[in-house]
Design an enzyme around this catalytic site. Sequence first.
Site, PDB file in Angstrom:
ATOM      1  N   GLN A 207       3.869  12.150  -0.633  1.00 19.80           N
ATOM      2  CA  GLN A 207       4.803  13.104  -1.244  1.00 19.80           C
ATOM      3  C   GLN A 207       4.732  13.091  -2.774  1.00 19.80           C
ATOM      4  O   GLN A 207       5.208  14.004  -3.432  1.00 19.80           O
ATOM      5  CB  GLN A 207       6.236  12.790  -0.802  1.00 19.80           C
ATOM      6  CG  GLN A 207       7.203  13.914  -1.168  1.00 19.80           C
ATOM      7  CD  GLN A 207       8.647  13.507  -1.102  1.00 19.80           C
ATOM      8  OE1 GLN A 207       9.090  12.964  -0.091  1.00 19.80           O
ATOM      9  NE2 GLN A 207       9.392  13.746  -2.164  1.00 19.80           N
ATOM     10  N   LYS A 208       4.099  12.074  -3.353  1.00 15.42           N
ATOM     11  CA  LYS A 208       4.003  12.042  -4.817  1.00 15.42           C
ATOM     12  C   LYS A 208       3.352  13.330  -5.321  1.00 15.42           C
ATOM     13  O   LYS A 208       3.747  13.883  -6.321  1.00 15.42           O
ATOM     14  CB  LYS A 208       3.216  10.823  -5.294  1.00 15.42           C
ATOM     15  CG  LYS A 208       3.224  10.747  -6.823  1.00 15.42           C
ATOM     16  CD  LYS A 208       2.378   9.635  -7.327  1.00 15.42           C
ATOM     17  CE  LYS A 208       0.915   9.900  -7.212  1.00 15.42           C
ATOM     18  NZ  LYS A 208       0.396  10.894  -8.183  1.00 15.42           N
TER      19      LYS A 208
ATOM     20  N   LEU B 250      -7.731   2.842  -3.948  1.00 10.39           N
ATOM     21  CA  LEU B 250      -6.646   2.818  -2.952  1.00 10.39           C
ATOM     22  C   LEU B 250      -5.575   1.787  -3.316  1.00 10.39           C
ATOM     23  O   LEU B 250      -5.874   0.723  -3.858  1.00 10.39           O
ATOM     24  CB  LEU B 250      -7.225   2.500  -1.572  1.00 10.39           C
ATOM     25  CG  LEU B 250      -8.333   3.453  -1.091  1.00 10.39           C
ATOM     26  CD1 LEU B 250      -8.816   3.041   0.300  1.00 10.39           C
ATOM     27  CD2 LEU B 250      -7.862   4.905  -1.083  1.00 10.39           C
TER      28      LEU B 250
ATOM     29  N   VAL C  46       5.459   5.749  -2.430  1.00 12.35           N
ATOM     30  CA  VAL C  46       5.668   4.300  -2.533  1.00 12.35           C
ATOM     31  C   VAL C  46       5.805   3.970  -4.019  1.00 12.35           C
ATOM     32  O   VAL C  46       5.041   4.485  -4.843  1.00 12.35           O
ATOM     33  CB  VAL C  46       4.490   3.525  -1.896  1.00 12.35           C
ATOM     34  CG1 VAL C  46       4.678   2.022  -2.044  1.00 12.35           C
ATOM     35  CG2 VAL C  46       4.362   3.891  -0.415  1.00 12.35           C
TER      36      VAL C  46
ATOM     37  N   HIS D 174      -1.599   4.511  -0.258  1.00 13.91           N
ATOM     38  CA  HIS D 174      -2.630   4.886   0.716  1.00 13.91           C
ATOM     39  C   HIS D 174      -2.524   4.005   1.967  1.00 13.91           C
ATOM     40  O   HIS D 174      -2.696   4.486   3.093  1.00 13.91           O
ATOM     41  CB  HIS D 174      -4.032   4.698   0.119  1.00 13.91           C
ATOM     42  CG  HIS D 174      -4.327   5.589  -1.057  1.00 13.91           C
ATOM     43  ND1 HIS D 174      -4.438   5.107  -2.332  1.00 13.91           N
ATOM     44  CD2 HIS D 174      -4.527   6.924  -1.134  1.00 13.91           C
ATOM     45  CE1 HIS D 174      -4.701   6.092  -3.163  1.00 13.91           C
ATOM     46  NE2 HIS D 174      -4.761   7.218  -2.464  1.00 13.91           N
TER      47      HIS D 174
ATOM     48  N   GLY E 123     -10.143   7.509  -3.459  1.00 13.43           N
ATOM     49  CA  GLY E 123     -10.404   6.090  -3.700  1.00 13.43           C
ATOM     50  C   GLY E 123      -9.380   5.474  -4.630  1.00 13.43           C
ATOM     51  O   GLY E 123      -8.302   6.026  -4.836  1.00 13.43           O
TER      52      GLY E 123
ATOM     53  N   SER F  59       0.127   5.182  -8.180  1.00 14.74           N
ATOM     54  CA  SER F  59      -0.889   6.198  -8.435  1.00 14.74           C
ATOM     55  C   SER F  59      -2.153   5.472  -8.877  1.00 14.74           C
ATOM     56  O   SER F  59      -2.072   4.450  -9.582  1.00 14.74           O
ATOM     57  CB  SER F  59      -0.420   7.123  -9.571  1.00 14.74           C
ATOM     58  OG  SER F  59      -1.513   7.817 -10.119  1.00 14.74           O
TER      59      SER F  59
END
Length: 290
Positions: free
Chosen positions: A148-149, A33, A176, A37, A31, A185
């Site tokens: 990828q984070k 988001l 992103v 996401h 969540g 994040s």
Amino acid sequence: MHVIRSVAHMAVWRHRLHQHQVTVALVPTMGALHAGHQALIRAARLSCDAVVVSLFVNPTQFDDRRDFARYPRTFLADRNLCRQAGVDVLFVPSPKDMYPSGFQTTVSVPKLARRWEGEHRLGHFSGVATIVTKLFCLIQPQRAFFGQKDYQQSLVVRRLAQDLDLQVAVEVFPTVREPDGLALSSRNARLTATQRRQATVLYRALVAGEESIRRGQRSATRIQQVMNSCVAAQRGVITDYLAVCDPETLEPLGQIGRSVVLLGAIRLGNVRLIDNLVVTQTSFGKRQPR
Ligand code: PAF
């Protein structure tokens, strides 16, 4: 969009789709988001007939109860975002349903989980691997989408999917970023205005490491020094680790080879942020180190 709140209901929904040979994409989330996401949901939407987003703040992947309690919870905004993004099912199970009394099975990927996040957050990857395996078994997606984070997490998930023959393609999408480089994040929401400015140092340190590789530096120790001194110069920020690793095994490197991943984790007050950069041969320069 259906909001499904129980494992039993989710299983029924999945069973119905099997009968119609519908392909399913899963975007597992906790969540809060954001645009990262959204990018995963967009890719999921293009890849399969139906998109499931799971929203579950998984208690077993938090080694600190306060961190779990503080994790942002924004259900109404998340539901709107999913609806607008064309999600078919938002799966929001309760902890009791995911971990009923007597639950004791865990999944672990010991080598990949040993270092970095695994060392700083004990039990974290076992929690992630267990919940992701449960979601894969229940929802049986053809494709699952990760950012990828969380680089180490994406390797752990790829490994478990392969080792357990889960028949799911694990897709990993680029991080992103905010215009100033900060990786998106859910935890960014907890930064004060000052910490938000300080937080960009993590990306700047990784870029400094990358530039030093481009200039021809091949010593991992030197590259690490470059990154460390960058973070050390920023007041209010504590480094958990800044590492130069093999992009597949995550073992620390001595000399840089064909490709490398730079991993980092910092703390600002009680907010912990991670980020990474993959540097591949094509971005290596030919100049000698200064
Ligand atoms: O990356 C996350 O948000 C979580 O670790 C995941 C994959 C949803 C598992 O709880």
